[in-house]
Design a protein around this motif. Structure first.
Motif, PDB file in Angstrom:
ATOM      1  N   ASP A  30      -7.130  -2.188  -7.745  1.00  0.00           N
ATOM      2  CA  ASP A  30      -6.502  -1.996  -6.445  1.00  0.00           C
ATOM      3  C   ASP A  30      -5.038  -1.930  -6.427  1.00  0.00           C
ATOM      4  OD1 ASP A  30      -8.907  -2.357  -5.250  1.00  0.00           O
ATOM      5  OD2 ASP A  30      -8.650  -4.200  -4.644  1.00  0.00           O
ATOM      6  N   GLN A  48       0.810  -1.336   0.051  1.00  0.00           N
ATOM      7  CA  GLN A  48      -0.027   0.146   0.027  1.00  0.00           C
ATOM      8  C   GLN A  48       0.984   1.256  -0.085  1.00  0.00           C
ATOM      9  OE1 GLN A  48       0.303  -2.293   2.526  1.00  0.00           O
ATOM     10  NE2 GLN A  48       0.177  -1.176   4.594  1.00  0.00           N
ATOM     11  N   THR A  91     -11.121  -4.201  -2.737  1.00  0.00           N
ATOM     12  CA  THR A  91     -11.549  -3.367  -1.838  1.00  0.00           C
ATOM     13  C   THR A  91     -13.135  -2.908  -2.124  1.00  0.00           C
ATOM     14  OG1 THR A  91     -10.691  -1.654  -3.622  1.00  0.00           O
ATOM     15  CG2 THR A  91      -9.050  -2.119  -1.661  1.00  0.00           C
ATOM     16  N   HIS A  92     -13.546  -3.037  -3.215  1.00  0.00           N
ATOM     17  CA  HIS A  92     -14.737  -2.728  -3.659  1.00  0.00           C
ATOM     18  C   HIS A  92     -15.575  -3.990  -3.512  1.00  0.00           C
ATOM     19  CE1 HIS A  92     -14.576  -4.053  -7.980  1.00  0.00           C
ATOM     20  NE2 HIS A  92     -13.378  -3.846  -7.798  1.00  0.00           N
ATOM     21  N   TYR A 139      -7.881   2.284   1.680  1.00  0.00           N
ATOM     22  CA  TYR A 139      -8.445   1.315   2.365  1.00  0.00           C
ATOM     23  C   TYR A 139      -8.121   0.826   3.815  1.00  0.00           C
ATOM     24  CZ  TYR A 139     -10.943  -3.251   2.948  1.00  0.00           C
ATOM     25  OH  TYR A 139     -11.596  -4.553   3.264  1.00  0.00           O
ATOM     26  N   SER A 177      -4.936  -8.322  -2.871  1.00  0.00           N
ATOM     27  CA  SER A 177      -6.071  -8.023  -3.406  1.00  0.00           C
ATOM     28  C   SER A 177      -6.068  -8.864  -4.720  1.00  0.00           C
ATOM     29  CB  SER A 177      -6.005  -6.350  -4.120  1.00  0.00           C
ATOM     30  OG  SER A 177      -6.918  -6.053  -4.940  1.00  0.00           O
ATOM     31  N   LEU A 183      -5.064   0.805  -1.958  1.00  0.00           N
ATOM     32  CA  LEU A 183      -5.155   0.013  -0.706  1.00  0.00           C
ATOM     33  C   LEU A 183      -4.597   0.847   0.293  1.00  0.00           C
ATOM     34  CD1 LEU A 183      -2.917  -2.977  -2.519  1.00  0.00           C
ATOM     35  CD2 LEU A 183      -5.403  -3.096  -1.832  1.00  0.00           C
ATOM     36  N   GLN A 201     -12.771  -8.560   6.652  1.00  0.00           N
ATOM     37  CA  GLN A 201     -11.829  -7.892   6.903  1.00  0.00           C
ATOM     38  C   GLN A 201     -11.799  -7.310   8.594  1.00  0.00           C
ATOM     39  OE1 GLN A 201      -9.567  -8.828   5.045  1.00  0.00           O
ATOM     40  NE2 GLN A 201      -8.641  -6.925   4.294  1.00  0.00           N
TER      41      GLN A 201
END
Length: 211
Positions: free
Chosen positions: A119, A59, A81-82, A127, A113, A124, A91
């Motif tokens: 992502d 990230q 993430t989505h 997130y 991911s 990231l 998570q």
């Protein structure tokens, strides 16, 4: 067939886990018996399945590798993430483990991911921040489809790009416990509170082993 393989593997993991006691954990996966000569005698050694070498972008746009997890216990999973289905719950439950062991250098967390298109590191990073991760103990990584999906196989996690499912990706929600030797020691359904509680107990078992 690919998905059936992982269903079968998870049944095997669940069965093996039931054979463990409060002081030991099974080693999950294929094992091979290898014969070698020691002091003129033939002995049989067991080679266990282990997570192979990898190098992925985190990230912070920094390359990390399997070496970052040497001599550590870590928990790995696969998400995006989505994700509109299991990922938010998975998570949040992994966050419980992160918060319990925060700043304990003996244990790390690694989220891969599976959305190699969207992502990117800055996504990231946002997130992770929104989730409440504020140190390097929990890494969020991205890579090529080949790299991430082949690693998922090594963790016995089912992943597939599938336009017919919500979010465009189909995957299992396992939290995978890995030991100092990169051996898989357990897999826990990340959306199941009882299994997440078992994960925390099993982490404590491994920590005692390495004291």
């Amino acid at each position: 067939m690919h998905k059936l393989f992982f269903i079968g593997m998870m049944v095997c993991i669940a069965f093996t886990a039931c054979q463990s006691n409060s002081n030991t954990l099974p080693i999950i996966g294929q094992r091979d018996a290898v014969q070698k000569e020691v002091d003129g005698k033939t002995v049989t050694d067991t080679i266990y399945h282990s997570i192979p070498a990898f190098s992925l972008l985190n990230q912070d746009s920094v390359l990390i590798s399997d070496k970052n997890f040497d001599q550590k216990i870590y928990v790995a999973n696969f998400f995006f993430t989505h994700c509109p289905s299991i990922c938010p719950t998975m998570q949040r439950n992994l966050l419980k483990a992160y918060e319990k062991y925060k700043n304990d250098e003996r244990i790390s967390f690694l989220s891969h991911s599976i959305d190699f298109k969207y992502d990117q590191p800055h996504v990231l990073k946002e997130y992770a921040t929104n989730l409440g991760v504020d140190n390097e103990q929990w890494q969020f990584v991205t890579g090529s489809k080949a790299d991430i999906y082949s690693l998922a196989d090594q963790y016995f996690v089912y992943t597939k790009e599938d336009s017919t499912v919500p979010g465009g990706y189909d995957h299992s929600g396992y939290l995978v416990l890995v030991d100092h030797n990169k051996h898989v020691r357990g897999a826990y359904e990340g959306t199941n509170d009882e299994q997440v509680s078992q994960l925390l107990k099993d982490i404590d078992i491994l920590l005692k082993v390495y004291e």
